[in-house]
Design an enzyme around this catalytic site. Structure first.
Site, PDB file in Angstrom:
ATOM      1  N   GLU A   1      13.151  -0.342   1.571  1.00 20.68           N
ATOM      2  CA  GLU A   1      12.518  -0.620   2.853  1.00 20.68           C
ATOM      3  C   GLU A   1      13.640  -1.113   3.750  1.00 20.68           C
ATOM      4  O   GLU A   1      14.018  -2.283   3.707  1.00 20.68           O
ATOM      5  CB  GLU A   1      11.439  -1.705   2.727  1.00 20.68           C
ATOM      6  CG  GLU A   1      10.706  -1.903   4.034  1.00 20.68           C
ATOM      7  CD  GLU A   1      10.239  -3.323   4.312  1.00 20.68           C
ATOM      8  OE1 GLU A   1       9.293  -3.474   5.074  1.00 20.68           O
ATOM      9  OE2 GLU A   1      10.827  -4.299   3.795  1.00 20.68           O
TER      10      GLU A   1
ATOM     11  N   ASP B   1      12.269  -4.739  -1.013  1.00 19.79           N
ATOM     12  CA  ASP B   1      11.703  -5.334   0.201  1.00 19.79           C
ATOM     13  C   ASP B   1      12.826  -5.809   1.122  1.00 19.79           C
ATOM     14  O   ASP B   1      13.791  -6.425   0.666  1.00 19.79           O
ATOM     15  CB  ASP B   1      10.830  -6.525  -0.215  1.00 19.79           C
ATOM     16  CG  ASP B   1      10.013  -7.085   0.938  1.00 19.79           C
ATOM     17  OD1 ASP B   1       9.195  -6.331   1.484  1.00 19.79           O
ATOM     18  OD2 ASP B   1      10.189  -8.266   1.296  1.00 19.79           O
TER      19      ASP B   1
HETATM   20  C1  NOJ Z   1       7.854  -6.092   3.976  1.00 17.87           C
HETATM   21  C2  NOJ Z   1       6.539  -6.074   3.261  1.00 17.87           C
HETATM   22  O1  NOJ Z   1       6.070  -4.745   3.193  1.00 17.87           O
HETATM   23  C3  NOJ Z   1       5.621  -6.969   4.047  1.00 17.87           C
HETATM   24  O2  NOJ Z   1       4.300  -6.872   3.603  1.00 17.87           O
HETATM   25  C4  NOJ Z   1       6.144  -8.382   3.958  1.00 17.87           C
HETATM   26  O3  NOJ Z   1       5.352  -9.219   4.784  1.00 17.87           O
HETATM   27  C5  NOJ Z   1       7.596  -8.471   4.428  1.00 17.87           C
HETATM   28  N1  NOJ Z   1       8.409  -7.413   3.903  1.00 17.87           N
HETATM   29  C6  NOJ Z   1       8.210  -9.781   3.998  1.00 17.87           C
HETATM   30  O4  NOJ Z   1       8.422  -9.791   2.609  1.00 17.87           O
END
Ligand code: NOJ
Length: 544
Positions: free
Chosen positions: A260, A205
């Site tokens: 991500e 993440d």
């Molecule tokens: C990316 C995640 O996919 C999302 O759902 C989240 O709110 C943010 N990162 C913060 O962790």
């Protein structure tokens, strides 16, 4: 691709939001996921990615982690997770889970200790004195990704205002200081904790966000979601991934990471994909690209260029839990090139979606992405052709984006509504008892979209995904080569298989000498209607 290529280079991965997938008293859980593993194996995916399952106050759908070495009791706890991993493996499915290293929950023991004045704990986060008279202004001008300032001021035990702490997302998600060696040591240990329990890899993440520019300088008004910003993408973050890769490579078979990583300058993405760092990064452009031939061609070209440069496979996804579902995106007037979360959600209530059209296009899009080289990620419910639920009442919405925007932005709840399994009214077989109300309201009218209804219909979207995921293994091999085709048609080959997607204004004739192995919708012989995709194989092949 040789037989020895690791599984993940061509995998189909199914993304599960455990609270919305199956079972439980209105909230899905791991028992529900275990019970439905045969459904996922039957869908034809190679792996399951479970979004955060850790104990969490659930301010941000589990992306606020209170304990990285446990599983939320409401989901069934650690033993249930271990059973899930074992059973998934037994069915030949790999397991990826989310790791959330940028921030903890404010309920995490470290942050509680930090607030109670423990200096060592405090140094794991980014506490800073405020600016202005009495430190009443935030330490810098950074905005939170969820709206409002990125800083919250703390008070001492007597209620006197004190320092501020940084949170790139909600105030309940304090950012960690990744220049602190204790933070780095903690997370490599957490990785091992899960790898030792058989987890095959992690989705990382906010992979670009861990390290901030030294001194936390002002962003000078730059939009942190789209522009270069001192809060993101610092060179030192790569040291973290080099260390993580060593941990992953010390296992047999080696474990894997998918990033991500949002970077303002595309040329920075390959840095995350160096051979001693992360294995792959999501392609994010398909989440917002318009349903048009030119923009899609450019998206595919850029993805393939990154893959060629890095050797990392492209990780394609049409949707996820953070964006408007593709059926709804394609159901409205298309942008010249692409939309964005904000622009797509701003259309709610202003332009009625043509969901039937959206579904037709989403089916064609599925045959496009499942035909591309690399991995394909399928977000729960996309195989059912679900639309975004746009009319969740404001008082039922939970996403901090909704709250922090003062209700102006409806947020992401509409893509997270519990899945419909059977029956013709809520909860559509979602709850084991049959009647508990799901944590987010399901709409009326999902009866025809349930798994049970679609299993009875050979022309359903579920049937299409099953065929595509199975056939993909057989007929999609080798590099992509673009082919000549009529205007408005995106056409390419993978080996002897041809893929045609008709974005144009009129039906086109399919090339001669090839047989349709799979098509996203009905069509007269030899023709490809508007908003339809087809996989074509040499006449003598593909009749299986
Ligand atoms: C990316 C995640 O996919 C999302 O759902 C989240 O709110 C943010 N990162 C913060 O962790």
């Amino acid at each position: 691709m040789t037989a020895a290529a690791p599984w993940w280079r061509t995998a189909a991965v199914y993304q599960v939001l455990p609270r919305s997938f199956a079972d439980g008293d209105g909230v899905g859980d791991l028992a529900g996921l275990r019970a439905r593993l045969p459904y996922l194996a039957g869908l034809g995916v190679d792996a399951v990615w479970v979004t955060p399952w850790y104990p969490s106050p659930m301010v941000d759908n589990g992306y606020d982690v209170a304990d990285y070495r446990d599983v939320d009791a409401a989901l069934g706890g650690l033993a249930e997770a271990e059973a899930f991993v074992r059973e998934a493996h037994g069915l030949g499915l790999r397991v990826l889970v989310d790791i959330v290293p940028n921030h903890t929950s404010d309920a995490h023991a470290w942050f509680r200790a930090a607030l109670s004045g423990d200096a060592q704990a405090r140094a794991r986060y980014l506490f800073r004195p405020g600016r202005g008279a009495d430190g009443a202004l935030p330490p810098n001008d950074w905005e939170s990704c969820f709206g409002g300032p990125s800083w919250t001021r703390t008070t001492d035990p007597d209620g006197r205002p004190e320092e501020w702490y940084l949170h790139s997302f909600a105030p309940e998600q304090p950012d960690l200081d990744w220049r602190n060696p204790e933070v780095r040591a903690e997370f490599t240990d957490v990785l091992r904790f899960w790898f030792d329990r058989g987890v095959d890899g992690f989705r990382v993440d906010v992979a670009h966000g861990l390290v901030k520019e030294q001194g936390l300088p002002d962003g000078l008004g730059r939009d942190r979601r789209t522009e270069e910003h001192p809060g993101w993408d610092q060179d030192e973050v790569h040291e973290v991934y080099r260390e993580w890769r060593q941990v992953a490579d010390s296992y047999d078979p080696p474990r894997v990471f998918v990033a991500e990583a949002w970077v303002a300058r595309p040329e920075r993405l390959p840095l995350y994909l160096r051979p001693d760092e992360l294995h792959m990064a999501f392609e994010f452009e398909p989440l917002h690209v318009a349903w048009r031939e030119g923009p899609w061609r450019r998206v595919v070209e850029r993805g393939l260029a990154t893959a060629a440069l890095t050797g990392a496979p492209s990780a394609w996804a049409l949707t996820n839990h953070d964006v408007v579902r593709q059926v709804t995106r394609y159901a409205r007037t298309q942008w010249p090139e692409r939309g964005s979360n904000e622009s797509e959600r701003a259309r709610w209530g202003t332009e009625a979606p043509d969901l039937a059209l959206g579904r037709v296009r989403a089916r064609a899009a599925a045959l496009l992405t499942t035909a591309l080289p690399g991995l394909v990620y399928v977000y729960e419910g996309e195989e059912l052709g679900l639309e975004e639920v746009e009319d969740i009442p404001a008082e039922r919405r939970l996403d901090p984006i909704h709250t922090r925007s003062g209700g102006r932005d409806p947020g992401r709840d509409g893509s997270r509504v519990p899945l419909p399994w059977s029956g013709d009214r809520p909860p559509y077989g979602f709850s084991s008892g049959g009647s508990a109300e799901p944590w987010l309201p399901q709409p009326p009218g999902w009866g025809p979209h349930t798994v049970a209804a679609q299993e009875r219909d050979p022309a359903s979207t579920l049937a299409l995904y099953r065929r595509a995921l199975a056939l993909r293994r057989e007929v999609m091999a080798g590099p992509l080569a673009w082919s000549a085709a009529p205007d408005g048609v995106l056409a390419f080959t993978r080996g002897t298989t041809a893929v045609w997607v008709n974005f144009g204004p009129a039906a086109v004739a399919l090339p001669a000498g090839l047989r349709v192995a799979l098509r996203s919708g009905p069509a007269p012989e030899g023709s490809l209607p508007v908003d339809t995709a087809a996989w074509l194989v040499p006449d003598e092949e593909g009749s299986r």
